[in-house]
Design an enzyme around this catalytic site. Sequence first.
Site, PDB file in Angstrom:
ATOM      1  N   ASN A 184      21.840  -2.429 -14.991  1.00  0.00           N
ATOM      2  CA  ASN A 184      22.513  -3.153 -16.064  1.00  0.00           C
ATOM      3  C   ASN A 184      23.135  -2.222 -17.107  1.00  0.00           C
ATOM      4  O   ASN A 184      23.854  -1.304 -16.745  1.00  0.00           O
ATOM      5  CB  ASN A 184      21.535  -4.146 -16.700  1.00  0.00           C
ATOM      6  CG  ASN A 184      20.995  -5.137 -15.694  1.00  0.00           C
ATOM      7  OD1 ASN A 184      21.708  -5.560 -14.798  1.00  0.00           O
ATOM      8  ND2 ASN A 184      19.748  -5.500 -15.824  1.00  0.00           N
ATOM      9  N   GLY A 207       9.962   2.400   1.478  1.00  0.00           N
ATOM     10  CA  GLY A 207       9.480   2.887   2.763  1.00  0.00           C
ATOM     11  C   GLY A 207      10.391   3.919   3.391  1.00  0.00           C
ATOM     12  O   GLY A 207      11.520   4.142   2.955  1.00  0.00           O
ATOM     13  N   VAL A 237       0.873  -1.167   0.000  1.00  0.00           N
ATOM     14  CA  VAL A 237       0.000   0.000   0.000  1.00  0.00           C
ATOM     15  C   VAL A 237       0.913   1.221   0.000  1.00  0.00           C
ATOM     16  O   VAL A 237       1.715   1.407   0.914  1.00  0.00           O
ATOM     17  CB  VAL A 237      -0.944   0.031   1.217  1.00  0.00           C
ATOM     18  CG1 VAL A 237      -1.763   1.316   1.225  1.00  0.00           C
ATOM     19  CG2 VAL A 237      -1.875  -1.172   1.192  1.00  0.00           C
TER      20      VAL A 237
END
Length: 557
Positions: free
Chosen positions: A440, A491, A299
């Site tokens: 990459n 987060g 979420v």
Amino acid sequence: MGEEGGGRSCGTTRELQKLKQQAMEYYRENDVPRRLEELLNSTFYLQPADVYGHLANCFSKLAKPPTICKVVGKNVLDGLGLPTLQVEIFCTIQNFSKNICSVVIATHFEAHENTSPELVEAEELERVDAVSTAVQWVNETLTEELRGLVPSNQAEVDQVLRTFYENKVQEDKERKELEKNLGDSTALSPQLLLPPPPPPPPSKKKGQKQGKMETSAEKPIIPAEPPEPVLCGSMAIGAVSLAVAKTSAVLDNNPLYLNIALLKHHQEQPEKLTIPLLMVSLVSCGKSSPGKLNLMKEVICIPHPGLTAKQGVEMLLEIQKQINKAIEMSPPPKPETKKSHDGGKRGQSKGKYEVMMGIYKNAAEMVDLYVDLINKFPSIIALIDPFRKEDSEQWDSIYNALGSRCYIIAGTASKSISKLLEEGSISILKYSGLIIKHTNQTTMSDLVEITNLIDGKQLIAVFGSTEGESSDDSLVDLAVGLGVRFIKLGGLSRGERVTKYNRLFTIEEELGQNGTLGFNEEHTFFYWNEEAEKAGELPEVPEPIFPTEVVEEHAKL
């Protein structure tokens, strides 16, 4: 002997005269005597050391520009304590070698849930091999290829890197073909001349009726596409390209985001730069989370566009506290009871999405589920990866149903940047935008090209970080310089993430102080649901508890 000596002396005299002529032209063109006179007049009352400093600055402007003299690759640890690549750039400045900067690139390896120990060990070995190969490429071939190049010429540097990478891809292809041919030649055996045994009859499971298999196979399930191959060592390309861009910024005494903006806008400095909106993960619904919801993986909250980045993070931190309290106060989940003979239920789940424990829906049913979800919670303004990328028909359906009310964003469902650029098209699926990452072989030129393609299609670019990230905050500068709409950093915890959030605050403050902070007027998603409500398209529902916009990311199980 005398004639040869006389001829050599005559030639030397002509060469000296030619050099003197060139020196006189150089002095005349650059007006060196006048510059020295002005400098001496302006520094008459200065200390001798200051005079020498001014003279040094004067002549440094006439000196040869800094050039790359050495590129160094090192094996370091990322935010998860796993190996990754660091690249340092050394430049020759006024005949001296100087270490200018270093960068650390994130790897493409991601943590997988419910993975067997054998697969985890194999991936660890693959990671070690990838990093060591990249270090070897940087320290051997690339440092030779880039020696003497000017860091400010990013296009030339990226072209050298691209050519090097293409050669490595061709070498890898030829090696695999050779191994295959050798394997085919050694596998020949007289046993191959014998006819193959007949296939065994289809086994009938106990308790299974004859017509059961026919009814269950109504529509074939599209198999998952194999993961895109990643050339071992390719992270050297992206890391060196970023390091050169950062070197150019340091030498020009510019922040990295400004040099990236100049690269995107053909060396014309834009009047305004915008700060991308934050996508901040507040609840992780993975296996280890006490608040597990199979419908969602994360979420994610997005602060209101009217807030500064710092104000938005402060608000989200407060919401995070309330969420943690609610999770701690919730009763523990009941232990699962083992059921026997559930083979039929497992077979039923094949090719379906698990939305709750033991509840499965096919792709067509998921479209209706998402529509109901948006109707009940209008503050959901985006869905990331609502389907597998193989379910292209459902991508079309959900976009047609919800595309005017929320963003449909492709994350893992999108192809890599190099693949999208190779095919020359980004509209593989029907979506509002896609998440791009610097990993990459992606160069700075590739990032500019892909964002130009996204802008040209009027889609949304979300700049995201990988799981194996480091404390290098360069990707924030890339996001600002490229002018993407959103940035997804994860987060509000862990040092490697917080470093990036702090870098975003610093950039926002710098842009505000020098008057170049702009507002992205395209952030109009918060009007969508209001207009829909006025038109009577949405049912009347209470306002959500969160004062921010919410993004939900679906987990494909």
